[in-house]
Design an enzyme around this catalytic site. Structure first.
Site, PDB file in Angstrom:
ATOM      1  N   GLY A  71      47.837   8.249   2.951  1.00  4.62           N
ATOM      2  CA  GLY A  71      48.867   8.857   2.119  1.00  4.62           C
ATOM      3  C   GLY A  71      48.311   9.323   0.781  1.00  4.62           C
ATOM      4  N   ASN A 150      58.546   2.850  -3.522  1.00  3.22           N
ATOM      5  CA  ASN A 150      57.912   1.746  -2.806  1.00  3.22           C
ATOM      6  C   ASN A 150      58.342   0.374  -3.322  1.00  3.22           C
ATOM      7  OD1 ASN A 150      56.469   2.865  -5.047  1.00  3.22           O
ATOM      8  ND2 ASN A 150      54.749   1.504  -4.607  1.00  3.22           N
ATOM      9  N   GLN A 178      57.181   6.001   2.194  1.00  2.78           N
ATOM     10  CA  GLN A 178      58.126   4.903   2.416  1.00  2.78           C
ATOM     11  C   GLN A 178      59.361   5.371   3.182  1.00  2.78           C
ATOM     12  OE1 GLN A 178      57.362   1.859   1.833  1.00  2.78           O
ATOM     13  NE2 GLN A 178      55.630   2.055   0.431  1.00  2.78           N
ATOM     14  N   GLY A 199      50.069   6.405   7.761  1.00  2.02           N
ATOM     15  CA  GLY A 199      50.217   5.764   9.065  1.00  2.02           C
ATOM     16  C   GLY A 199      50.539   4.281   8.976  1.00  2.02           C
ATOM     17  N   HIS A 200      49.850   3.582   8.074  1.00  2.00           N
ATOM     18  CA  HIS A 200      49.967   2.120   8.081  1.00  2.00           C
ATOM     19  C   HIS A 200      51.284   1.639   7.469  1.00  2.00           C
ATOM     20  CE1 HIS A 200      49.051   0.808   3.835  1.00  2.00           C
ATOM     21  NE2 HIS A 200      48.657   2.059   3.783  1.00  2.00           N
ATOM     22  N   THR A 236      34.905  14.955  10.915  1.00  2.00           N
ATOM     23  CA  THR A 236      35.224  14.717  12.319  1.00  2.00           C
ATOM     24  C   THR A 236      36.571  14.011  12.426  1.00  2.00           C
ATOM     25  OG1 THR A 236      32.901  14.587  12.925  1.00  2.00           O
ATOM     26  CG2 THR A 236      34.454  13.525  14.420  1.00  2.00           C
ATOM     27  N   CYS A 324      49.850  -6.830 -10.801  1.00  2.00           N
ATOM     28  CA  CYS A 324      48.863  -7.886 -11.011  1.00  2.00           C
ATOM     29  C   CYS A 324      47.610  -7.682 -10.177  1.00  2.00           C
ATOM     30  CB  CYS A 324      49.468  -9.215 -10.645  1.00  2.00           C
ATOM     31  SG  CYS A 324      49.984  -9.220  -8.940  1.00  2.00           S
TER      32      CYS A 324
END
Lengths: 394, 394
Positions: A71, A150, A178, A199-200, A236, A324
């Site tokens: 992202g 987020n 999000q 993606g994650h 690639t 933090c």
């Protein structure tokens, strides 16, 4: 000890179905999709399929999808492309509550001679649309406004903002990492020119993202090299992860209902019970439209970090609003922008759910968190047992 | 039909040992390594281990390793960093035979006002060191020279070139994606400031790379965002692939001997037999120091693309020197820079081996390729059966 994972806005579990689609490309099907031979051509076909799956989730066309590494890369690409293609324009409009991939980049661009306007938000976390309108100028190269925050889950009216930008001839980008998979998105009927996916954040692996670029949008590549992605992103193709992302997009479409019913009701119950059981607590962004999976609660007179450490002892994963992890002791820039008092901002915890969370896990957090807060407050110099604050900074 | 994969300079099989180390991070260990809780902290420890493995292969320190999304990103990062930190300097020295991640980027930078010198190579593919020395000026921000060429395997004297750059106070970067794991590299005793690695060239998955940046080198991030990689590369860490790359680096160190003995002797036999059996053929770069796994052979009077198609029918994967995959019918810029005649450059095939290749596979290619060339030549208007050329362009 079982892990109770409630930090899905930070990252998500890879869906088993996603890993299953990826595995052949991490074993036998390792060919380079740009190769002339059929061993590579087969992989290229699978990438095309994945591009269709990603575009379907957005109401976009496959050729509008550029696969990136994350992202953050998508965000950087959108903003740098606008500056490179709109050569004389050097003004960027964004908000005070963006992700570092936009915020820190903009700070850097100021050093390089750009002008940046950060539109403020109100106490509910909602965007000041009047200030937004005023910020658009003939020198504005791009607007970059996140779809959903987020930290708080607050949803911005990006469609309205995009239409205003378009009416002024200004490119509009949204960091939607999000939002995608949690709220319906249809770019066909939209004024949004560019949109970032990670993606994650939606049960694909880390290290893969998408930048949607509307057909006809002037574009300048960020990562320059080979002819991959139609010359719009060198390097690639990250085959296995692209395939995984396609599957994750398909799953996200299937699960959108569940996110907005079962997951939302888990979140609502969690939030309600914690507020009921813990005095001097409040939901940040609670009055605004929000993502169905996110709650950000401030517990006055305690430190977010201390809460997280105690939760960790019970295997509960959550995050504090504070930055933090970067070594800073400043409270979150998002909560500060919302005018959350200092003592409240420091004691904030974000719980973000996913379809993998259960009723039992919510029960567990409702059970464990109130005594944690109570014990921590007992050590606080600012806390009086009767619940009266003796000091409340800003 | 069994695949005979001899295109390892394009991409490689993921080593089973590498996939095995990755799998936990694609299933249970999905925590964000930047998180405060132990579920994330465990992942962070594994990333540290991987950083140590990568640095060990290079004779570097772990803090000199930045994980990126690919070799191309590493190349872009190095060059853009040099321009951003050496503000008034706008000259880049590179070669005529670089990978697109350097070459195409430099072309783009010329449009943005930079000056680029491409040092030529001779007929053997070796760098013209006199021209190189002459090209270094007080305005040179960076030298970027590949360690070994992807098409021919020719190895450049990067250490000597780096020392010359250092003596002039110029940053030196090398794209070492083809060299790492095939020839020993020790950056401790080196004048190289930055070096690029690509995971998928050494049996890690696609979508992961490294940029080595020597301690003390001025650096400006390319992908700007969060505090990951000590603020030198934003974006959530691509955990599973980072872990995989670490393992691949460890394996590469273990297998370096095999690359230079068994794999080299496979390549040498393949090359020798093909030259023996096929008239009007020659090895490009054959007179120069080369990687142990690569051979690039030109077969006069035939088209490389046609050879590849016929080889594909036998399951043999190789690549042509030409840039056909990008839709261009121009022969390879590398072979043209070496002065390879047009008719020869068009008919070139690169065979690149790895530790997974066998004697039987080499036998098969030695058996299949000569009749393919013979048949194709029978159709060529320039070919006479007695082997006499009737035309030979440049």
């Amino acid at each position: 000890m079982k892990t109770i994972y409630m930090d899905n806005n930070a990252t998500t579990r890879v869906a088993p179905e996603v890993l299953e689609t990826m595995l052949p490309f991490l074993t036998d099907l390792y060919g380079n999709p740009s190769s002339a031979y059929s061993f590579g051509g087969r992989v290229a076909r699978n990438i095309r399929e994945s591009r269709e799956q990603a575009s379907a989730l957005l109401g976009a066309s496959p050729e509008e999808i550029i696969f990136t590494s994350c992202g953050s890369e998508s965000d950087n690409t959108a903003i740098m492309s606008a500056l490179n293609t709109g050569k004389d324009k050097a003004h960027i409009v964004t908000t005070r509550v963006e992700h570092p991939a936009v915020k820190v980049l903009c700070n850097e661009l100021v050093k390089r001679g750009c002008r940046v306007t950060e539109v403020p938000v109100d106490r509910k976390g909602e965007l000041d649309m009047d200030r937004y309108k005023e910020s658009l100028t003939s020198d504005t190269a791009i607007v970059s406004i996140m779809w959903a925050n987020n930290e708080t889950g607050v949803i911005f009216p990006v469609e309205e903002a995009a239409q205003l930008a378009r009416s002024r001839g200004i490119l509009f980008h949204t960091d939607a990492v999000q939002a995608v998979g949690k709220i319906p998105i249809d770019l066909q009927q939209s004024a949004i020119d560019m949109l970032s996916i990670s993606g994650h954040k939606l049960h694909a692996p880390k290290g893969i993202g998408v930048l949607y670029v509307r057909k006809g949008t002037k574009f300048s590549p960020f990562l320059i090299g080979g002819h991959q992605e139609r010359g719009r992103r060198g390097g690639t193709e990250n085959t296995a992860s692209i395939i995984g992302l396609g599957k994750a997009c398909e799953l996200a479409a299937d699960r959108m209902d569940e996110e907005n019913t079962r997951v939302k009701s888990l979140r609502d119950r969690l939030e309600r019970e914690l507020l009921n059981r813990i005095p001097h607590s409040r939901v940040n962004g609670g009055g605004a439209p929000r993502l169905p999976n996110t709650t950000n609660i401030s517990f006055e007179f305690v430190e977010g970090e201390a809460i997280l450490l105690r939760m960790d002892e019970f295997g509960i994963c959550a995050s504090s609003g504070s930055a933090c992890t970067s070594g800073s002791l400043q409270p979150s820039h998002v909560l500060r922008a919302m005018g959350v008092p200092f003592t409240m901002a420091h004691g904030s915890v974000r719980l973000s759910l996913s379809v993998y969370n259960t009723d039992e896990e919510v029960d567990e957090v409702i059970d464990k968190l109130p005594p944690i807060i109570e014990k921590l407050r007992a050590f606080s110099p600012f806390w009086k047992p009767e619940g009266q604050a003796c000091a409340s900074g800003t």
